[in-house]
Design an enzyme around this catalytic site. Structure first.
Site, mmCIF file in Angstrom:
data_model
loop_
_atom_site.group_PDB
_atom_site.id
_atom_site.type_symbol
_atom_site.label_atom_id
_atom_site.label_comp_id
_atom_site.label_asym_id
_atom_site.label_seq_id
_atom_site.Cartn_x
_atom_site.Cartn_y
_atom_site.Cartn_z
ATOM 1 N N LYS A 13 16.375 12.868 -5.680
ATOM 2 C CA LYS A 13 15.899 11.542 -5.277
ATOM 3 C C LYS A 13 16.696 10.447 -5.992
ATOM 4 O O LYS A 13 17.101 9.443 -5.389
ATOM 5 C CB LYS A 13 14.413 11.441 -5.633
ATOM 6 C CG LYS A 13 13.726 10.240 -5.046
ATOM 7 C CD LYS A 13 12.296 10.115 -5.507
ATOM 8 C CE LYS A 13 11.350 11.030 -4.762
ATOM 9 N NZ LYS A 13 9.963 10.928 -5.264
ATOM 10 N N THR A 36 -2.647 3.995 -9.028
ATOM 11 C CA THR A 36 -4.101 3.874 -8.832
ATOM 12 C C THR A 36 -4.792 4.933 -9.687
ATOM 13 O O THR A 36 -4.550 6.126 -9.510
ATOM 14 C CB THR A 36 -4.439 4.110 -7.350
ATOM 15 O OG1 THR A 36 -3.675 3.187 -6.588
ATOM 16 C CG2 THR A 36 -5.915 3.900 -7.074
ATOM 17 N N PHE A 95 -0.912 -3.401 -4.268
ATOM 18 C CA PHE A 95 -1.667 -3.381 -3.012
ATOM 19 C C PHE A 95 -0.788 -3.183 -1.791
ATOM 20 O O PHE A 95 -1.212 -3.445 -0.665
ATOM 21 C CB PHE A 95 -2.472 -4.680 -2.871
ATOM 22 C CG PHE A 95 -3.366 -4.957 -4.049
ATOM 23 C CD1 PHE A 95 -4.537 -4.241 -4.222
ATOM 24 C CD2 PHE A 95 -3.024 -5.903 -5.005
ATOM 25 C CE1 PHE A 95 -5.362 -4.463 -5.318
ATOM 26 C CE2 PHE A 95 -3.839 -6.136 -6.103
ATOM 27 C CZ PHE A 95 -5.012 -5.426 -6.267
ATOM 28 N N ARG A 111 1.246 -1.903 1.419
ATOM 29 C CA ARG A 111 0.984 -0.939 2.495
ATOM 30 C C ARG A 111 2.302 -0.271 2.852
ATOM 31 O O ARG A 111 3.327 -0.965 2.978
ATOM 32 C CB ARG A 111 0.472 -1.656 3.750
ATOM 33 C CG ARG A 111 -0.838 -2.377 3.586
ATOM 34 C CD ARG A 111 -0.985 -3.467 4.641
ATOM 35 N NE ARG A 111 0.093 -4.459 4.538
ATOM 36 C CZ ARG A 111 0.399 -5.358 5.469
ATOM 37 N NH1 ARG A 111 -0.281 -5.404 6.590
ATOM 38 N NH2 ARG A 111 1.387 -6.219 5.286
ATOM 39 N N LYS A 153 -8.451 -2.199 -7.661
ATOM 40 C CA LYS A 153 -7.664 -1.417 -6.718
ATOM 41 C C LYS A 153 -8.534 -0.426 -5.937
ATOM 42 O O LYS A 153 -8.481 -0.366 -4.706
ATOM 43 C CB LYS A 153 -6.542 -0.676 -7.473
ATOM 44 C CG LYS A 153 -5.738 0.284 -6.624
ATOM 45 C CD LYS A 153 -5.062 -0.449 -5.463
ATOM 46 C CE LYS A 153 -4.555 0.517 -4.430
ATOM 47 N NZ LYS A 153 -3.202 0.902 -4.604
ATOM 48 N N GLY A 195 -5.932 8.080 7.113
ATOM 49 C CA GLY A 195 -5.324 9.193 6.395
ATOM 50 C C GLY A 195 -4.383 8.601 5.370
ATOM 51 O O GLY A 195 -4.541 7.456 4.957
ATOM 52 N N CYS A 231 -3.437 7.479 0.150
ATOM 53 C CA CYS A 231 -4.205 6.528 -0.668
ATOM 54 C C CYS A 231 -5.692 6.497 -0.343
ATOM 55 O O CYS A 231 -6.505 6.940 -1.136
ATOM 56 C CB CYS A 231 -3.607 5.137 -0.537
ATOM 57 S SG CYS A 231 -1.875 5.113 -0.984
ATOM 58 N N LYS A 246 0.379 6.995 9.921
ATOM 59 C CA LYS A 246 0.309 5.723 10.647
ATOM 60 C C LYS A 246 1.725 5.376 11.090
ATOM 61 O O LYS A 246 2.693 5.970 10.592
ATOM 62 C CB LYS A 246 -0.289 4.619 9.775
ATOM 63 C CG LYS A 246 0.582 4.219 8.586
ATOM 64 C CD LYS A 246 0.006 2.980 7.936
ATOM 65 C CE LYS A 246 0.932 2.442 6.872
ATOM 66 N NZ LYS A 246 0.409 1.261 6.214
#
Ligand code: UGA
Length: 435
Positions: A33, A119, A147, A149, A206, A259, A262, A325
């Site tokens: 990575k 989190t 926060f 997405r 959170k 799903g 998180c 998503k």
């Protein structure tokens, strides 16, 4: 600054911080990575990340390393590692958080600021502060929840809704706030609200935010169950209640539910933590939130069975979407793949397609079949299931697709298609929560 953990959160955070003018080193134990990131390749799909990496690397202010001692010289160290669900338990696995802090300790200088972004269950920051104090590092610890997405990570990092700093009391806290204000000076210049709290509140903010979002989705999905029992339409219901701005239309899209890496694990870890704190009744409602969410996946399979007269054994099923998503290649706890796998287990010949998540899906679900396009997946299908609402699928031509399938039956798990258009093209259209 250093950013420890270069996954969906850390890689974006590191690149964004460098474009804001900071000198950043991103650290990860995964050498492959790190090599990819160092050569400007995003190791996962996130819109805008490749361009951002290229821009940030070109400034010379961004580097990546798998050697944690390269954090030396940084004053601020962000912890961005994952906190997945423990196997066979609902609590979070804090192994990566603990390991990254322990790896950092020998390299911290007095006055350095360690900033948790992962989190975590409330109480983790306090425990990590004790670890750092025992090692006599002279470093400070703050919690600054994230926060963002997936799919909007770059924008959410550069232009967040709010910044939350959880800091210790007294002068140490003042110093942490000052350093964080320097980190986020460009963001704050945009007028982003910044809230300073104690450590416990910041950690709770959170999980409270994610629990609220999960509850909102399960609320509308509970309404979908009622709509199914009464012949009502959950989309119209959501539109109508959403006009009340105390309720709001966002995150009221009914369908297969939530799903990802998180929301599902965060509500479970929150319940586990509440149990440890002796207030398990307080979050008992999250059990229902979770149960409603799981039921939607089962209902989708049942709907398909109902339509074909009881058994899907031997039928060919095309599944459009594998990611949890759209605009993501993340398949963690993907509702789409869960449904695909349940149908395969009931004997269907399931062919899955996705614009970005095929490789991840193939590795995780080797027993499913895969196709490169919606048309290929749908060829010869008895049922077509739209399970992740990628833009590409919303503009599919029902006439063209109708020529490829064996039976014109479409099941819209995301309430994203226009039933009139599909029905006019001769399809049986069914969805969750809509007549
Ligand atoms: C979520 C939160 O939205 C972020 O604020 C948070 O930072 C992130 O988790 C995290 O903890 O790291 P994310 O998991 O990227 O972000 O995805 P969301 O956009 O929240 O969607 C979660 C799931 O809910 C998806 O499966 C989506 O399809 C589903 N969803 C969303 C619905 O079923 N209905 C909706 O109306 C909205």
């Amino acid at each position: 600054m250093s950013v420890v953990g270069c996954g969906y959160l850390g890689a974006v955070h590191a690149a964004c911080m460098a474009t804001l003018g900071h000198d950043v080193v991103g650290i990860d134990t995964d050498k492959a990575k790190i090599d990819a990131l160092q050569s400007g390749d995003a190791p996962f799909f996130e819109p805008g990340l490749p361009e951002l990496l290229e821009e940030a690397l070109a400034t010379g202010r961004l580097a990546f390393s798998s050697d944690v001692s390269d954090v030396r010289g940084a004053e601020v160290h962000f912890i961005c590692v994952g906190t997945p669900q423990l196997p066979n338990e609902i609590a979070a696995d804090l192994t990566f958080v603990d390991a990254s802090v322990e790896a950092l300790l020998p390299h911290l200088a007095p006055g350095d600021l360690v900033v948790g972004k992962s989190t975590v269950p409330v109480g983790t920051a306090e425990r990590l502060t004790t670890l750092s104090d025992e090692a006599d590092t002279g470093a400070l610890l703050a919690w600054n929840p994230e926060f963002l997405r997936e799919g909007h990570a770059v924008k959410d990092t550069l232009h967040p809704d709010r910044l939350v700093y959880g800091v210790p009391a007294g002068i140490e806290g003042d110093r942490a706030v000052k350093l964080l204000d320097e980190v986020y000076s460009a963001t704050m210049a945009d007028g982003t609200p910044r809230l300073v709290t104690d450590l416990a509140t910041a950690q709770l903010v959170k999980v409270a935010a994610n629990s609220f979002l999960a509850t909102k989705i399960s609320f509308i999905n509970a309404m979908a169950e009622l709509c199914e029992a009464t012949g009502a339409d959950v989309t119209l219901l959501a539109d109508a209640i959403g006009h009340d701005d105390r309720i709001g239309r966002k995150f009221l899209n009914a369908g297969l539910g939530f799903g990802g890496g998180c929301l599902p694990k965060d509500i479970r870890a929150f319940m586990a933590r509440a149990g440890e704190l002796g207030v398990d009744q307080t979050l008992a409602f999250l059990r229902d939130v979770d149960a409603i969410n799981t039921r939607r996946r089962e209902r989708m399979v049942e709907l398909a069975r109902e339509e074909v007269g009881g058994s899907i054994d031997g039928l060919r099923v095309a599944v459009l979407g594998a990611a949890f998503k759209p605009n993501s290649d993340d398949i963690r706890d993907s509702p789409a793949l869960d449904v695909a796998e349940q149908m395969r287990a009931q004997g269907a010949d399931v062919v899955v397609t996705d614009p970005q998540a095929l490789e991840n899906a193939r590795t995780a679900y080797p027993e499913l079949s895969f196709a490169d396009s919606a048309l290929e997946a749908a060829t010869g299908a008895d049922l077509v299931l739209l399970l992740t609402e990628w833009a590409d699928y919303l503009t599919l031509d029902p006439v063209q697709l109708g020529e490829a399938v064996r039976q014109r039956r479409i099941f819209d798990g995301r309430l994203a298609l226009d039933p009139v258009v599909w029905r006019e093209a001769g399809w049986v259209y069914r969805s969750l929560g809509r007549p």
